[in-house]
Design a protein around this motif. Structure first.
Motif, PDB file in Angstrom:
ATOM      1  N   GLN A  50       0.825  -1.197   0.000  1.00 61.93           N
ATOM      2  CA  GLN A  50       0.000   0.000   0.000  1.00 61.93           C
ATOM      3  C   GLN A  50       0.871   1.263   0.000  1.00 61.93           C
ATOM      4  O   GLN A  50       1.956   1.273   0.588  1.00 61.93           O
ATOM      5  N   PRO A  51       0.427   2.330  -0.664  1.00 65.03           N
ATOM      6  CA  PRO A  51       1.202   3.579  -0.666  1.00 65.03           C
ATOM      7  C   PRO A  51       1.430   4.088   0.752  1.00 65.03           C
ATOM      8  O   PRO A  51       0.500   4.080   1.582  1.00 65.03           O
ATOM      9  N   TYR A  52       2.657   4.502   1.028  1.00 59.13           N
ATOM     10  CA  TYR A  52       2.993   4.907   2.387  1.00 59.13           C
ATOM     11  C   TYR A  52       4.156   5.887   2.340  1.00 59.13           C
ATOM     12  O   TYR A  52       5.295   5.508   2.077  1.00 59.13           O
ATOM     13  N   THR A  53       3.868   7.190   2.567  1.00 58.40           N
ATOM     14  CA  THR A  53       4.907   8.211   2.473  1.00 58.40           C
ATOM     15  C   THR A  53       4.744   9.249   3.583  1.00 58.40           C
ATOM     16  O   THR A  53       3.701   9.339   4.234  1.00 58.40           O
ATOM     17  N   GLU A  54       5.783  10.054   3.744  1.00 58.72           N
ATOM     18  CA  GLU A  54       5.787  11.111   4.756  1.00 58.72           C
ATOM     19  C   GLU A  54       4.922  12.290   4.319  1.00 58.72           C
ATOM     20  O   GLU A  54       4.704  12.515   3.122  1.00 58.72           O
ATOM     21  N   ASP A  55       4.422  13.038   5.270  1.00 55.23           N
ATOM     22  CA  ASP A  55       3.712  14.291   5.034  1.00 55.23           C
ATOM     23  C   ASP A  55       4.746  15.338   4.619  1.00 55.23           C
ATOM     24  O   ASP A  55       5.699  15.612   5.353  1.00 55.23           O
ATOM     25  N   CYS A  56       4.587  15.906   3.437  1.00 55.40           N
ATOM     26  CA  CYS A  56       5.573  16.856   2.913  1.00 55.40           C
ATOM     27  C   CYS A  56       5.828  18.025   3.854  1.00 55.40           C
ATOM     28  O   CYS A  56       6.946  18.565   3.897  1.00 55.40           O
ATOM     29  N   SER A  57       4.802  18.438   4.612  1.00 52.97           N
ATOM     30  CA  SER A  57       4.943  19.624   5.475  1.00 52.97           C
ATOM     31  C   SER A  57       5.886  19.388   6.649  1.00 52.97           C
ATOM     32  O   SER A  57       6.396  20.344   7.235  1.00 52.97           O
ATOM     33  N   ILE A  58       6.150  18.137   6.998  1.00 53.84           N
ATOM     34  CA  ILE A  58       7.039  17.844   8.136  1.00 53.84           C
ATOM     35  C   ILE A  58       8.223  16.967   7.723  1.00 53.84           C
ATOM     36  O   ILE A  58       8.983  16.516   8.579  1.00 53.84           O
ATOM     37  N   CYS A  59       8.399  16.753   6.440  1.00 54.14           N
ATOM     38  CA  CYS A  59       9.447  15.844   5.967  1.00 54.14           C
ATOM     39  C   CYS A  59      10.836  16.442   6.196  1.00 54.14           C
ATOM     40  O   CYS A  59      11.108  17.581   5.802  1.00 54.14           O
ATOM     41  N   PRO A  60      11.752  15.685   6.807  1.00 52.45           N
ATOM     42  CA  PRO A  60      13.105  16.199   7.041  1.00 52.45           C
ATOM     43  C   PRO A  60      13.923  16.348   5.764  1.00 52.45           C
ATOM     44  O   PRO A  60      14.986  16.956   5.777  1.00 52.45           O
ATOM     45  N   PHE A  61      13.411  15.806   4.649  1.00 53.90           N
ATOM     46  CA  PHE A  61      14.112  15.891   3.371  1.00 53.90           C
ATOM     47  C   PHE A  61      13.476  16.905   2.425  1.00 53.90           C
ATOM     48  O   PHE A  61      13.803  16.934   1.239  1.00 53.90           O
ATOM     49  N   ALA A  62      12.574  17.743   2.932  1.00 55.59           N
ATOM     50  CA  ALA A  62      11.806  18.647   2.072  1.00 55.59           C
ATOM     51  C   ALA A  62      12.685  19.566   1.222  1.00 55.59           C
ATOM     52  O   ALA A  62      12.349  19.878   0.078  1.00 55.59           O
ATOM     53  N   LYS A  63      13.829  19.979   1.746  1.00 55.85           N
ATOM     54  CA  LYS A  63      14.682  20.919   1.020  1.00 55.85           C
ATOM     55  C   LYS A  63      15.363  20.292  -0.192  1.00 55.85           C
ATOM     56  O   LYS A  63      15.836  21.015  -1.075  1.00 55.85           O
ATOM     57  N   ILE A  64      15.430  18.973  -0.244  1.00 57.35           N
ATOM     58  CA  ILE A  64      16.039  18.313  -1.403  1.00 57.35           C
ATOM     59  C   ILE A  64      14.977  17.512  -2.159  1.00 57.35           C
ATOM     60  O   ILE A  64      15.247  16.439  -2.689  1.00 57.35           O
ATOM     61  N   CYS A  65      13.788  18.081  -2.228  1.00 64.04           N
ATOM     62  CA  CYS A  65      12.672  17.424  -2.903  1.00 64.04           C
ATOM     63  C   CYS A  65      11.967  18.443  -3.804  1.00 64.04           C
ATOM     64  O   CYS A  65      11.708  19.586  -3.375  1.00 64.04           O
ATOM     65  N   GLY A  66      11.671  18.061  -5.012  1.00 64.30           N
ATOM     66  CA  GLY A  66      11.002  18.984  -5.925  1.00 64.30           C
ATOM     67  C   GLY A  66       9.653  19.444  -5.402  1.00 64.30           C
ATOM     68  O   GLY A  66       9.277  20.614  -5.569  1.00 64.30           O
ATOM     69  N   ILE A  67       8.928  18.533  -4.756  1.00 64.76           N
ATOM     70  CA  ILE A  67       7.624  18.890  -4.210  1.00 64.76           C
ATOM     71  C   ILE A  67       7.778  19.639  -2.899  1.00 64.76           C
ATOM     72  O   ILE A  67       7.195  20.706  -2.683  1.00 64.76           O
ATOM     73  N   GLY A  68       8.599  19.106  -1.987  1.00 66.05           N
ATOM     74  CA  GLY A  68       8.768  19.725  -0.669  1.00 66.05           C
ATOM     75  C   GLY A  68       9.360  21.118  -0.733  1.00 66.05           C
ATOM     76  O   GLY A  68       9.024  21.985   0.072  1.00 66.05           O
ATOM     77  N   SER A  69      10.230  21.352  -1.709  1.00 62.79           N
ATOM     78  CA  SER A  69      10.855  22.677  -1.832  1.00 62.79           C
ATOM     79  C   SER A  69      10.009  23.654  -2.623  1.00 62.79           C
ATOM     80  O   SER A  69      10.316  24.854  -2.665  1.00 62.79           O
ATOM     81  N   GLY A  70       8.976  23.151  -3.261  1.00 63.75           N
ATOM     82  CA  GLY A  70       8.116  24.010  -4.081  1.00 63.75           C
ATOM     83  C   GLY A  70       8.623  24.224  -5.489  1.00 63.75           C
ATOM     84  O   GLY A  70       8.081  25.032  -6.232  1.00 63.75           O
ATOM     85  N   ALA A  71       9.677  23.515  -5.885  1.00 65.37           N
ATOM     86  CA  ALA A  71      10.240  23.686  -7.225  1.00 65.37           C
ATOM     87  C   ALA A  71       9.356  23.057  -8.302  1.00 65.37           C
ATOM     88  O   ALA A  71       9.491  23.384  -9.473  1.00 65.37           O
ATOM     89  N   PHE A  72       8.458  22.162  -7.886  1.00 72.36           N
ATOM     90  CA  PHE A  72       7.584  21.513  -8.865  1.00 72.36           C
ATOM     91  C   PHE A  72       6.134  21.655  -8.426  1.00 72.36           C
ATOM     92  O   PHE A  72       5.820  21.385  -7.259  1.00 72.36           O
TER      93      PHE A  72
END
Length: 271
Positions: A249-271
């Motif tokens: 089943q799909p299982y991922t972190e909440d982008c708003s609290i993800c510790p990797f947000a700064k290196i993520c296209g979605i978490g950083s807002g780049a995409f």
């Protein structure tokens, strides 16, 4: 002589491959006499189940994951610990301490994200320290630890991994659909795909001839099996045993609290 046409979904392939890894002579020896180090990952979770005989939440037995159409991580609160067994029993110390003791008769198991045309494998790493592979690679390769990479042919790529690796890195991308990562080749790893699984378990040839599907068969691998009558009957039984394995089943972190947000296209807002 018999020939069969078999399609396996990703979860069915993972179960087949897990059974094969556990059946390997080297793994059986290490389970009795030494260390078996199982690094976290969804395919590795099936191996844990095959060894323990107990069900676990396989979706949660990983940190990095490709899920919901993106490279991502699982929720930090559920990040698991690697499983290390010594003579078949849980190793009480820190997993890294076990690595210091391991040698050629011990086994390190790490799933992969890619297997190429030369049957070389590679794994994604997003943590700045290289993640699991960054922390363990030196110990396993210099001490000659047998490294096994369970990997389904759903992860086949025509691009050699040594080429892909030069294109990646957590600071290599301007935007993307998920977590940025480096692809790290594991040159000393022995891959176990559906091909090797059928050979190990029932001594029949498995030839990949098609891939993909729809309606729940996305990511599937279709194979032709060939072998002597007795072995092919065993192949039929092992195929029946893995068919119907439920999908993860799909299982991922909440982008708003993800510790990797700064290196993520979605978490950083780049995409």
């Amino acid at each position: 002589m018999q020939r069969a046409l078999v399609t396996l979904t990703p979860s069915e392939s993972k179960r087949l491959i897990a059974k094969a890894v556990v059946a390997m002579d080297e793994v059986q020896y290490a389970l009795k006499h030494g260390f078996v180090y199982i690094a976290t990952g969804t395919t590795a979770a099936y191996i844990v189940e095959e060894i323990s005989g107990e069900k676990i939440e396989k979706e949660k037995w990983t940190i990095g994951v490709i899920s919901k159409g993106r490279t991502c991580v699982t929720p930090k609160k559920t990040w698991p610990r690697h499983l290390v067994l010594y003579k078949g029993k849980p190793f009480e110390g820190d997993p890294m301490e076990a690595l210091k003791e391991m040698g050629p008769e011990d086994v390190f198991i790490k799933g992969a994200n890619a297997i190429d045309i030369n049957w070389n494998v590679a794994v994604f790493a997003a943590a700045p320290d290289g993640g699991t592979i960054g922390r363990t690679f030196g110990w396993t390769i210099t001490k000659g630890v047998l490294t096994i990479a369970p990997v389904s042919l759903e992860k086949f790529t025509p691009t050699p991994v040594e080429v892909s690796a030069k294109l990646t890195g957590i600071r290599s991308f301007d935007w993307g659909t998920g977590l940025y990562a480096a692809l790290v080749p594991i040159p000393h790893a022995i891959p176990v795909t559906e091909v090797e699984a059928y050979e190990i378990l029932v001594n029949v040839d498995a030839i990949p001839i098609a891939a993909g599907g729809a309606g729940g068969a996305e990511g599937s691998v279709t194979l032709v099996l060939e072998g002597e009558d007795e072995e092919m009957e065993k192949a039929k039984e092992i195929t029946k045993a893995v068919k119907g394995e439920p999908p993860l089943q799909p299982y991922t972190e909440d982008c708003s609290i993800c510790p990797f947000a700064k290196i993520c296209g979605i978490g950083s807002g780049a995409f």
